[in-house]
Design a protein around this motif. Sequence first.
Motif, short mmCIF file in Angstrom:
data_model
loop_
_atom_site.label_atom_id
_atom_site.label_comp_id
_atom_site.label_asym_id
_atom_site.label_seq_id
_atom_site.Cartn_x
_atom_site.Cartn_y
_atom_site.Cartn_z
N ASN A 22 0.80 -1.22 0.00
CA ASN A 22 0.00 0.00 0.00
C ASN A 22 0.83 1.28 0.00
OD1 ASN A 22 -2.06 -1.82 0.16
ND2 ASN A 22 -3.06 -0.90 1.92
N ILE A 23 1.73 1.42 0.98
CA ILE A 23 2.51 2.65 1.09
C ILE A 23 3.43 2.83 -0.11
CG2 ILE A 23 4.19 3.91 2.47
CD1 ILE A 23 1.49 3.82 3.76
N ASN A 24 4.00 1.73 -0.63
CA ASN A 24 4.86 1.82 -1.81
C ASN A 24 4.08 2.32 -3.02
OD1 ASN A 24 7.03 0.85 -0.36
ND2 ASN A 24 6.72 -1.28 -0.98
N ALA A 25 2.85 1.83 -3.18
CA ALA A 25 2.01 2.30 -4.28
C ALA A 25 1.69 3.78 -4.13
CB ALA A 25 0.73 1.48 -4.34
N ALA A 26 1.43 4.21 -2.91
CA ALA A 26 1.14 5.62 -2.66
C ALA A 26 2.37 6.49 -2.96
CB ALA A 26 0.71 5.82 -1.21
N GLN A 27 3.55 6.00 -2.64
CA GLN A 27 4.77 6.75 -2.91
C GLN A 27 5.01 6.89 -4.42
OE1 GLN A 27 5.22 8.32 -0.22
NE2 GLN A 27 7.31 7.78 0.38
N ILE A 28 4.76 5.81 -5.17
CA ILE A 28 4.90 5.87 -6.63
C ILE A 28 3.93 6.88 -7.20
CG2 ILE A 28 4.54 4.57 -8.78
CD1 ILE A 28 5.65 2.11 -7.34
N ALA A 29 2.71 6.89 -6.68
CA ALA A 29 1.71 7.86 -7.14
C ALA A 29 2.17 9.29 -6.86
CB ALA A 29 0.37 7.59 -6.47
N ASN A 30 2.79 9.51 -5.72
CA ASN A 30 3.30 10.84 -5.40
C ASN A 30 4.40 11.27 -6.37
OD1 ASN A 30 1.67 11.62 -3.29
ND2 ASN A 30 3.05 10.87 -1.70
N ILE A 31 5.27 10.33 -6.72
CA ILE A 31 6.34 10.63 -7.68
C ILE A 31 5.76 10.99 -9.04
CG2 ILE A 31 8.29 9.64 -8.94
CD1 ILE A 31 8.91 8.01 -6.41
N LEU A 32 4.74 10.23 -9.47
CA LEU A 32 4.08 10.52 -10.75
C LEU A 32 3.42 11.89 -10.73
CD1 LEU A 32 2.45 7.05 -11.54
CD2 LEU A 32 4.41 8.09 -12.69
N ASN A 33 2.73 12.19 -9.63
CA ASN A 33 2.09 13.49 -9.52
C ASN A 33 3.12 14.62 -9.49
OD1 ASN A 33 -0.69 12.81 -9.48
ND2 ASN A 33 -0.50 12.07 -7.39
#
Length: 551
Positions: free
Chosen positions: A55-66
């Motif tokens: 979960n947290i890893n996916a959220a971090q990737i999303a933050n990088i994309l944003n």
Amino acid sequence: MEGSVSIDGASPSFTHGGWITFPFFIATMAGLTLAAAGWNNNVIVYLIREFNMKNINAAQIANILNGCVSIFPIVAAIIADSYLGSFSVIIISTSLSLLGLILLTLTAILDTLKPPPCETGSSFCQNPSKSQLAILYISLALASLGAAGTRFTLATMGADQFNNPNHQGVFFNWHFFTFYAATLVSVVGIIFVEDNVSWGLGFGLCVVANLVGLVIFVFGRRYYRLLKPQGSPFTGLACVMVAAFRKRKVALSFKSEDYCHEPQGEGRNTLRTTPSNNFKFLNRAALLTEGDTNSDGSITKPWNLCTLQQVEDLKTLIRISPLWSTGILLCTPIAIQLSLIVLQALAMDRHLGSHFQISAGSMIVFVMIATSIALTLIDSFLIPTWRNLTGRTPSPLQRIGLGHILTISSMAISALVESRRLSVARSHNLNGNSVVPMSTLWLVPQLVAVGVAEAFHFPGQVSLYYQEFPKSLKSTAAAMVAVFIGIAFYLGTAVVDLIRKTTRWLPDGINDGRMDNVYWVLTATGIANFGYYLVCAWLYKYQNVEKVELQ
């Protein structure tokens, strides 16, 4: 409008620019936003469910994309201002996002491009292979860069179609309204298809929306007013610093004839004849000394002498930079909140009735609804009422300040709601990411607060920088908002990593952590940043806004 050409290079006529271009820009914005919002706002869920990420890893990737979507517009704006022009940059960026979405759709359709699903009833999940991750990341990178290249370049090119600052302000309001309204439709419709029908079909709809936006934009090209690229404005700004340093020992003068001025016919409405008194050390860059000019008046060595206008342009950026910096810590809490909201929603009861379930990635719909309604009310009710009562429109700084206050309120509400969610989880002895018997509608008030905040501060930021930045940096001005949003996403990623390493507030199972403490930290950060903003706003003196706001 000086410095503009038609698509075929002819002199501009009254048919170029103006309100006839408005439908094309708004329709293009709608199509591209439908496409970008359809994948971006649900990418966390896609990575968790289809690529078996934590979960947290996916959220971090999303933050990088944003962050990429927000940082890259400054690069696109520089290219637009300096080399290719906005029209070409938008075409290239839209094509890149289309290619990325096609590739992302293939990762959802073809089983060979993603790991097998987790075994039912088992905690064992196979990680994606390196080749699968490579294709996934390439598709996300292309889609992100493409979306970034159009978001603010399209806004600036649309504003360039109007000469009247009030018309530009109306365009910006409708531009942002379209952005939020299209995101709302995408979050409700396309994400529902992704979660409940097929990821391939949902991403396929994004492809169609992107293609439609590209076609509409190209179809309207005969009506556009296109500004010629003027070369990189940053070269001139760098020249000011170099020349000022080289002449640091030369005595300043108060005579206009002792300074290098902009050549006649450069398209500027007003030019200073003497340098301003602030940042006096930069005035030496425009000070004429022996050997700086040729017999015909041309500059002998560009890095030894700059025009007075270039000096004043750099001073403008220096004066506004403290205000710009406040936007970073304004958007960092929002960036963290939007990723954590998805994780909270996954661990809460998302049912509406016995048959319908809200998609976790669709929770942002409440931000979109709040922002769209607030933008409409601001434009049609608040601003006219304010003008009737005070005789003038709300200044950009006032709108931004209200955005600060509402954002802080949203973080405090988030902390209180998460505290209650954790209390319910513990009362039912739930750990990990188990679903807590508490409705996701508890998350709505904080999302509404941040949505209204965005309705105030985002148009206020864009309007402020577009009107205050030097003429040569108009595209860059709008993109500067995206830059601090991008920095905020990257800073948010770093903050989350720091919290994970130094505390136990954000474990993989959020029911075992203290996410409410994270929100309290963000609230305190917002309060401190608001104090800094008030100081910057109090010290700042408008250069252009006050001159045009009553026209």
